[in-house]
Design an enzyme around this catalytic site. Structure first.
Site, PDB file in Angstrom:
ATOM      1  N   SER A  21      55.303   5.305  78.489  1.00 41.66           N
ATOM      2  CA  SER A  21      54.272   6.288  78.156  1.00 41.66           C
ATOM      3  C   SER A  21      54.080   7.272  79.317  1.00 41.66           C
ATOM      4  O   SER A  21      55.008   7.983  79.686  1.00 41.66           O
ATOM      5  CB  SER A  21      52.971   5.562  77.787  1.00 41.66           C
ATOM      6  OG  SER A  21      52.038   6.439  77.221  1.00 41.66           O
ATOM      7  N   ASP A  65      55.792   7.196  66.431  1.00 40.54           N
ATOM      8  CA  ASP A  65      54.841   7.194  67.554  1.00 40.54           C
ATOM      9  C   ASP A  65      53.748   8.224  67.273  1.00 40.54           C
ATOM     10  O   ASP A  65      54.013   9.424  67.189  1.00 40.54           O
ATOM     11  CB  ASP A  65      55.588   7.543  68.846  1.00 40.54           C
ATOM     12  CG  ASP A  65      54.755   7.316  70.098  1.00 40.54           C
ATOM     13  OD1 ASP A  65      53.519   7.418  70.027  1.00 40.54           O
ATOM     14  OD2 ASP A  65      55.354   7.050  71.159  1.00 40.54           O
ATOM     15  N   HIS A  75      54.142   3.500  69.094  1.00 37.75           N
ATOM     16  CA  HIS A  75      54.130   3.758  70.533  1.00 37.75           C
ATOM     17  C   HIS A  75      54.294   2.500  71.371  1.00 37.75           C
ATOM     18  O   HIS A  75      54.962   2.527  72.411  1.00 37.75           O
ATOM     19  CB  HIS A  75      52.812   4.451  70.894  1.00 37.75           C
ATOM     20  CG  HIS A  75      52.707   4.881  72.316  1.00 37.75           C
ATOM     21  ND1 HIS A  75      53.428   5.939  72.835  1.00 37.75           N
ATOM     22  CD2 HIS A  75      51.955   4.393  73.349  1.00 37.75           C
ATOM     23  CE1 HIS A  75      53.122   6.102  74.112  1.00 37.75           C
ATOM     24  NE2 HIS A  75      52.236   5.168  74.450  1.00 37.75           N
TER      25      HIS A  75
END
Length: 436
Positions: free
Chosen positions: A242, A334, A369
């Site tokens: 991330s 995501d 994600h």
């Protein structure tokens, strides 16, 4: 069924192993054709209970092998050897938006595997199982050394593998939630890689530094790995998730100090103010806050903060400068970060620069994600405390449970990349389940 006439045998092998190791659940000594439910129950560190279950029918020999026999229903269907783990979900009546994560890596995740008569769909607490086995799943193998690291202005945890070094090293960078997240680094050390889990967003760290970390902070962490007597200075990689991907790509492209042998980036983007710090990444996102959307369940969708992918070179890392192998791992659903769109732009940029031979992209359909180590339960949405406001939000991460379960295989590719570039293709350690 008369329990006195049925001495069910339930075995799980190995009953103690690392979280990324498969186990075999075998039910024996039941009448042929008997309907059974195999159930998994876990109480996580915050006290919440998670469960998974599947329906089976014993074969002519009176056995059920979860690794070979298809589930006829439950939290998963079909032949799914590790379905009892990746389909774990909060038990009915739990508070919504929970996420299962391990905080204390020095103790195992304990899962009780049980077998019940009939095809049960709930109320397991009120039923007596025919047999039960306690299973331990570890992130940290025997002999792994864990040390809190507070030198050179850093806040980190260092994990060293068992045995004598020098070991290859990995700088492990997590995302925008802050704090030190240790479980991935512990697992990496269990697989033979010295790993430094770095905190770069906790308020105490920022107050001590007097600013939000610039590239020098991460370079200092890299130097710790380089200069450690049990780590090989020429065999270091960087792993980012991330927001950690944004940091990783900037380090690898521009730093004069961080020269890794390879890099792995998960669920992230190269879009950021190139000349800025981590604080500038947050500021750039804040400027685009009007792009945030919400689902019908009022869950935040923030993937559009970085869309459309800019053409301005000042707003994205020049990946054409990369000189080491790069593995991108992305979920095509995501909802938190435009990871797929970023990966496609990175691919195009590297093709234009002539270094696309260094790039591998693993793209998973219907995956969100939160791409985690293998067999981690899928979390589609959860409460998330974002930095720097520390406010809790309901965040939609995306993904579907079955498809998302396949994304854990990225670790096999990641270990392969690390072995090839840090170990010369050799496996650094033997299977570890026998040690646990």
């Amino acid at each position: 069924m008369d329990r006195k006439r049925c001495c069910v045998k339930l075995s799980v092998q190995p009953s103690r192993g690392l979280v990324d190791e498969k186990f075999i659940v075998l039910v024996q000594k039941v009448p042929p054709g008997l309907q059974l439910t195999v159930h998994a129950l876990h109480q996580c560190e915050d006290g919440h209970h998670w469960e998974a279950f599947a329906h089976y029918t014993a074969n002519a020999a009176g056995t059920v092998n979860v690794a070979e026999d298809p589930s006829e229903g439950g939290t998963y269907s079909g032949v799914e050897q590790m379905g009892l783990l990746w389909s774990l979900r909060p038990v009915p009546g739990s508070q919504p938006l929970l996420r299962l994560r391990r905080r204390n890596v020095r103790t195992p995740m304990e899962v009780t595997i049980s077998v019940y008569h009939g095809h049960q769909t709930g109320g397991f607490v009120g039923h007596i199982p025919l047999a039960s086995v306690l299973v331990e799943r570890w992130y940290m193998a025997p002999g792994v050394r864990r040390t809190s690291f507070k030198e050179h202005g850093l806040s980190a945890t260092l994990f060293l593998p068992p045995g004598p070094g020098p070991f290859p090293g990995i700088l492990d960078l997590w995302g925008g939630g802050g704090n030190i997240v240790e479980y991935r680094a512990a697992l990496l050390a269990s697989r033979g890689f010295a790993s430094l889990a770095l905190d770069y967003l906790t308020l105490k760290t920022l107050q001590k530094m007097g600013k939000m970390e610039s590239i020098e902070y991460f370079e200092a962490a890299y130097k710790v790995l380089q200069q450690h007597p049990e780590i090989s200075s020429s065999r270091i990689a960087v792993l980012g998730l991330s927001l950690g991907t944004s940091v990783t790509l900037k380090l690898v492209a521009y730093s004069k100090i961080v020269k890794p042998r390879c890099a792995v980036c998960i669920s992230g983007s190269h879009v950021q103010p190139v000349d800025g710090s981590v604080a500038d990444i947050f500021a750039y996102c804040d400027k685009n806050a009007s792009n945030i959307r919400f689902s019908e369940e009022n869950q935040m969708i923030s993937r559009d903060l970085l869309l459309p992918i800019p053409t301005d070179p000042a707003l994205k890392v020049d990946v054409g400068q990369l000189q080491c192998p790069l593995l991108l791992v992305v979920g095509e659903d995501d909802q938190n970060w435009p990871a797929y769109e970023s990966a496609m732009d990175i691919k195009q940029m590297m093709e234009q620069a002539g270094n696309n031979h260094l790039l591998t992209v693993l793209s998973y359909p219907n995956t969100g994600h939160l791409i985690e180590p293998p067999y981690t339960p899928h979390t589609r949405a959860s409460l998330f405390t974002s930095f720097p406001t520390r406010e809790k939000s309901m965040v939609l991460w995306g993904g579907e449970t079955v498809s998302h379960s396949r994304s854990g295989r990225f670790l096999e590719e990641g270990f392969g990349l690390f072995r090839e570039n840090l170990h010369g293709g050799r496996s650094p350690v033997a299977p570890l389940s026998s040690q646990l």
